[in-house]
Design a protein around this motif. Structure first.
Motif, PDB file in Angstrom:
ATOM      1  N   VAL A  10       0.832  -1.211   0.000  1.00 21.22           N
ATOM      2  CA  VAL A  10       0.000   0.000   0.000  1.00 21.22           C
ATOM      3  C   VAL A  10       0.862   1.256   0.000  1.00 21.22           C
ATOM      4  CG1 VAL A  10      -1.977  -1.127   1.090  1.00 21.22           C
ATOM      5  CG2 VAL A  10      -0.257  -0.032   2.536  1.00 21.22           C
ATOM      6  N   ILE A 291      -4.854  -3.558   1.418  1.00 24.83           N
ATOM      7  CA  ILE A 291      -5.429  -2.623   2.383  1.00 24.83           C
ATOM      8  C   ILE A 291      -6.436  -3.338   3.282  1.00 24.83           C
ATOM      9  CG2 ILE A 291      -7.364  -1.798   0.982  1.00 24.83           C
ATOM     10  CD1 ILE A 291      -5.115   0.306   3.292  1.00 24.83           C
ATOM     11  N   TRP A 306      -6.127   4.302   3.537  1.00 25.14           N
ATOM     12  CA  TRP A 306      -7.102   4.246   2.446  1.00 25.14           C
ATOM     13  C   TRP A 306      -7.657   5.629   2.131  1.00 25.14           C
ATOM     14  CZ3 TRP A 306     -10.847  -0.498   2.040  1.00 25.14           C
ATOM     15  CH2 TRP A 306     -11.306  -0.612   0.728  1.00 25.14           C
ATOM     16  N   LYS A 309      -5.103   7.496   0.128  1.00 23.68           N
ATOM     17  CA  LYS A 309      -5.087   7.059  -1.266  1.00 23.68           C
ATOM     18  C   LYS A 309      -6.248   7.667  -2.045  1.00 23.68           C
ATOM     19  CE  LYS A 309      -6.216   3.721  -4.544  1.00 23.68           C
ATOM     20  NZ  LYS A 309      -7.493   3.294  -5.114  1.00 23.68           N
ATOM     21  N   GLU A 337     -14.244   4.783  -5.617  1.00 25.85           N
ATOM     22  CA  GLU A 337     -13.351   3.798  -5.019  1.00 25.85           C
ATOM     23  C   GLU A 337     -14.010   2.421  -4.963  1.00 25.85           C
ATOM     24  OE1 GLU A 337      -9.566   2.809  -3.317  1.00 25.85           O
ATOM     25  OE2 GLU A 337     -10.373   4.402  -4.589  1.00 25.85           O
TER      26      GLU A 337
END
Length: 364
Positions: A10, A291, A306, A309, A337
């Protein structure tokens, strides 16, 4: 150990996303020039079973701002089973700079579109060949912008295609496409075009003939990618012109199954990329299982990563659309997402599903 590996994955993806945003923000290049000599341009439009969409495309051609004596439109009916041929023939008969081509099965080693383009290019007279698709609409400055960005050493220029959505499913496809275009733009501005995009690209006659035209290429379901690779192998350095003036507009796929058929074809082309690019695509796909693993071990850490991102990805898309005077909804950027998770992994599963690629009612 599992958590450590997941964290590495990640973090690598976050670094990748930060770099993409950094280069779009600080290394974005506009290649257009003003007051250039306008050469003869041939716009090539192949169509198969597009009676429902072709009229909007042809109507947009009529509004293009370019000297009529220096532009021609080559429209090809690729063995359509509907009224596409009649529409194209009627439109081409109205003005002298329009040429209608009835496509034959001449190059059996090519896919249908490449076979059509090979025949259409043979009757084109332009110094520059400009390609688009029947489900696209051009803006009035499209031709002028692509020409103004051209230099002989480029050989090929990729423009911008925006997926215009009537519903949220189509708009989410548009965001997905912005990310793809952004990656193409970043790599192109760093001196290495990732791929050509067949619904909006300009190729010089010189470069096209240097590779022997489409008829010299081997079979590929992504003929635009094959053409771009061949042009680069000849020593040209293609660029990506990403501005509002180089935009053409297209529609998203109507449902999940049509989208999967499209992505299966695209993934076939992606597997022809150099190893380093395939590695980056694999890294993106692995983000979700990684993740989720982090969330299992530490929900707060995983949630923070997360969200980071999602924020960087959203900023990347917003910057791209801003550069092209487009619009996206902040709320839908977060919904994206979930869409991206479902579509990316569904594409992988469907690619390996034992079925042929279905494209324009042809199976490969």
């Amino acid at each position: 150990m599992m958590l450590f590996i997941a964290l590495i994955l990640v973090v690598l993806l976050l670094v990748q996303d930060f770099l993409l945003f950094f280069f779009i923000r600080f290394n974005f290049k506009d290649y257009s020039k003003r007051n250039v000599d306008l050469p003869m341009v041939s716009v090539l439009l192949p169509a198969r079973n597009e009676a429902g969409t072709i009229k909007a495309c042809l109507k947009s051609f009529e509004s293009i701002n370019y000297p009529p004596q220096k532009i021609e439109f080559i429209v090809g009916n690729d063995q359509s089973e509907d009224h596409t041929g009649q529409i194209l023939r009627g439109w081409s008969n109205k003005v002298s700079n329009r040429t209608y081509v009835e496509i034959e099965t001449r190059y059996s080693h090519l896919n249908g579109k490449a076979n059509a383009l090979a025949q259409m290019a043979q009757v084109a007279n332009g110094e520059l060949l400009l390609f688009t698709d029947a489900d696209c609409r051009a803006n009035e400055f499209w031709v002028e912008e692509m020409v103004s960005a051209f230099e002989p050493q480029y050989g090929l220029i990729v423009g911008v295609t925006e997926v215009v959505g009537e519903n949220i499913f189509e708009r989410l496809q548009g965001m997905d496409w912005w990310i793809t275009l952004g990656m193409i733009k970043v790599t192109a501005d760093l001196g290495k075009l990732l791929t050509a995009v067949g619904n909006n690209m300009l190729v010089s006659r010189e470069a096209y003939e240097a590779i022997g035209g489409y008829e010299s290429l081997g079979f590929s379901v992504t003929e635009d990618f094959a053409l771009g690779q061949a042009v680069m192998e000849k020593g040209y350095h293609p660029v990506h012109q990403m501005t509002s003036r180089s935009l053409v507009y297209t529609k998203g796929e109507k449902n999940f199954f049509q989208l999967m058929r499209q992505r299966k074809r695209w993934m076939r082309g992606a597997l022809s990329l150099p190893f380093r690019w395939k590695l980056l695509l694999v890294l993106q796909a692995l983000f979700f299982p990684a993740i989720i693993t982090v969330l299992v071990f530490n929900i707060w850490l995983g949630g923070l990563i997360w969200l980071g991102k999602i924020w960087v990805q959203a900023a990347f898309i917003k910057k791209l659309t801003h550069n092209c005077k487009g619009k996206v909804n902040w709320g839908e950027l977060f919904i994206f997402e979930v869409y991206h998770l479902v579509i990316s992994w569904s594409t992988i599963v469907y690619y390996f599903w034992p079925s042929k690629i279905n494209w324009k009612e042809r199976r490969y």
